[in-house]
Scaffold this motif. Structure first.
Motif, short mmCIF file in Angstrom:
data_model
loop_
_atom_site.label_atom_id
_atom_site.label_comp_id
_atom_site.label_asym_id
_atom_site.label_seq_id
_atom_site.Cartn_x
_atom_site.Cartn_y
_atom_site.Cartn_z
N ARG A 92 0.83 -1.20 0.00
CA ARG A 92 0.00 0.00 0.00
C ARG A 92 0.87 1.25 0.00
O ARG A 92 1.94 1.27 0.61
CB ARG A 92 -0.94 0.00 1.21
N LEU A 93 0.41 2.27 -0.70
CA LEU A 93 1.07 3.57 -0.69
C LEU A 93 0.79 4.26 0.65
O LEU A 93 -0.34 4.24 1.13
CB LEU A 93 0.56 4.44 -1.84
N VAL A 94 1.82 4.87 1.24
CA VAL A 94 1.67 5.48 2.56
C VAL A 94 1.60 7.00 2.41
O VAL A 94 2.51 7.61 1.85
CB VAL A 94 2.86 5.11 3.47
N PRO A 95 0.53 7.65 2.90
CA PRO A 95 0.44 9.12 2.82
C PRO A 95 1.57 9.81 3.58
O PRO A 95 1.83 9.49 4.74
CB PRO A 95 -0.92 9.41 3.47
N VAL A 96 2.25 10.73 2.89
CA VAL A 96 3.36 11.47 3.49
C VAL A 96 3.31 12.91 3.00
O VAL A 96 3.09 13.16 1.81
CB VAL A 96 4.72 10.86 3.11
N ASP A 97 3.50 13.87 3.89
CA ASP A 97 3.56 15.28 3.50
C ASP A 97 4.88 15.55 2.77
O ASP A 97 5.94 15.10 3.19
CB ASP A 97 3.48 16.19 4.72
N LEU A 98 4.80 16.30 1.66
CA LEU A 98 5.97 16.60 0.87
C LEU A 98 7.03 17.34 1.69
O LEU A 98 8.23 17.16 1.46
CB LEU A 98 5.57 17.43 -0.35
N GLU A 99 6.63 18.16 2.65
CA GLU A 99 7.59 18.93 3.44
C GLU A 99 8.14 18.15 4.65
O GLU A 99 9.02 18.64 5.35
CB GLU A 99 6.98 20.23 3.94
#
Length: 247
Positions: A92-99
Motif C-alpha cells: 500500500r502507498l503510505v500518505p506522506v507530506d511533501l515537506e
C-alpha cells in the motif's frame, strides 16, 4: 529481465532503507498521521490506515500544496512487482507530506491530482533535497488535467531552475527493467510519452501529462473520465520502481 546490479545511492539514509528492504533488515521510521488527509471515503471505511512497514520497500503517496492529496493513484504496481521479481514491498502507498522529513524513509513517491496548486517554500526545499539524495518521484496529471500539468511544470522550474524535464527515449532502461515496453498505450489513437529529470546521470523524476494512475484499480470515486489514461501504466510503474532500486 531486471538487472541484478545495485549501485550506491547518493544518500546514506536511502542506502540503508533500500538495503534493509532487499536484505530483510529493519528500517527506522514512523507511521504518517492521516487525520488531516482527504482520503477516499469508500476506501478508508474498508481498509486500515497505510503505515510504513520495516524491512521492505515502502512508497509514499504525497500530500502537497494546501492539503492536495495523491489518493487517486493505484498501489497495484506494488503487488505486481512482488509477483514478477524478488523485490519485497509494502503493498500500500503510505500518505506522506511533501515537506516532512519522513519522506526520506521512502525511496519512491507518487504525486498526482487535478487543478491548479503551488508548492510552499518548505515543500520546494524538501523536494529538491529528496531528489538530490536518492529519492524518486512518479508524477502524472489526474484525468490529463491541463491545470495540474501547468502547475507541476512551474513547480519543477522553481525547484530546479538550472535543469529541465526532457522527453525520455524509448531505448532508456525505464522501459526495459522488468517489462519490455515498446509504447505507451492510451485510449483511442492518442499516443503518450514520459518526461524525466536527470541528476548526475540518473533519472530522479518521471512525469507523464497523461495518467499513470491505473485508476481502474483504485476504487471509490477515482476515475479518469476526461483524460487519456495510459493503459499499461501498471507495467510502467513496475519498471520505474525497479529502475530506481537498481540504478
Amino acid at each position: 529481465m531486471m538487472a541484478s546490479k545495485i549501485t550506491p545511492k547518493r544518500s546514506v539514509w536511502f542506502l540503508g532503507a533500500i538495503l534493509s528492504a532487499l536484505l530483510g533488515l529493519g528500517v527506522a521510521g514512523y507511521a504518517q498521521d492521516e487525520s488531516d488527509v482527504d482520503e477516499n471515503p469508500k476506501k478508508s471505511k474498508s481498509l486500515p490506515p497505510a503505515v510504513l512497514q520495516p524491512g521492505i520497500v515502502n512508497c509514499a503517496n504525497l500530500t502537497y500544496g494546501k492539503r492536495k492529496t495523491s489518493t487517486c493513484f493505484s498501489d497495484e504496481f506494488l503487488k505486481q512487482i512482488g509477483r514478477e521479481t524478488h523485490i519485497r514491498t509494502n503493498q500500500r502507498l503510505v500518505p506522506v507530506d511533501l515537506e516532512s522529513t519522513e519522506l526520506f524513509n521512502y525511496p519512491v513517491a507518487v504525486m498526482t491530482g487535478e487543478g491548479s496548486y503551488s508548492l510552499t517554500p518548505s515543500q520546494q526545499t524538501n523536494m529538491r533535497n529528496y531528489l538530490e539524495n536518492g529519492g524518486f518521484i512518479i508524477a502524472s496529471a489526474g484525468c490529463s488535467s491541463p491545470d495540474w500539468e501547468k502547475s507541476f511544470r512551474r513547480a519543477v522550474t522553481e525547484v530546479f531552475p538550472e535543469i529541465s524535464l526532457q522527453t525520455i527515449d524509448q531505448s532508456h532502461p525505464v522501459f526495459h527493467t522488468v517489462y519490455e515496453i515498446d509504447e505507451l498505450k492510451c485510449k483511442g489513437a492518442h499516443t503518450s510519452h514520459l518526461e524525466g529529470l536527470e541528476i548526475d546521470g540518473k533519472i530522479v523524476l518521471i512525469f507523464s501529462p497523461d495518467g499513470l494512475n491505473d485508476t481502474g484499480k483504485v476504487g471509490g470515486n477515482c476515475c479518469c473520465c476526461g483524460g487519456n489514461e495510459i493503459k499499461n501504466a501498471r507495467q510502467v510503474n513496475v519498471n520505474l520502481l525497479a529502475y530506481t532500486l537498481t540504478h
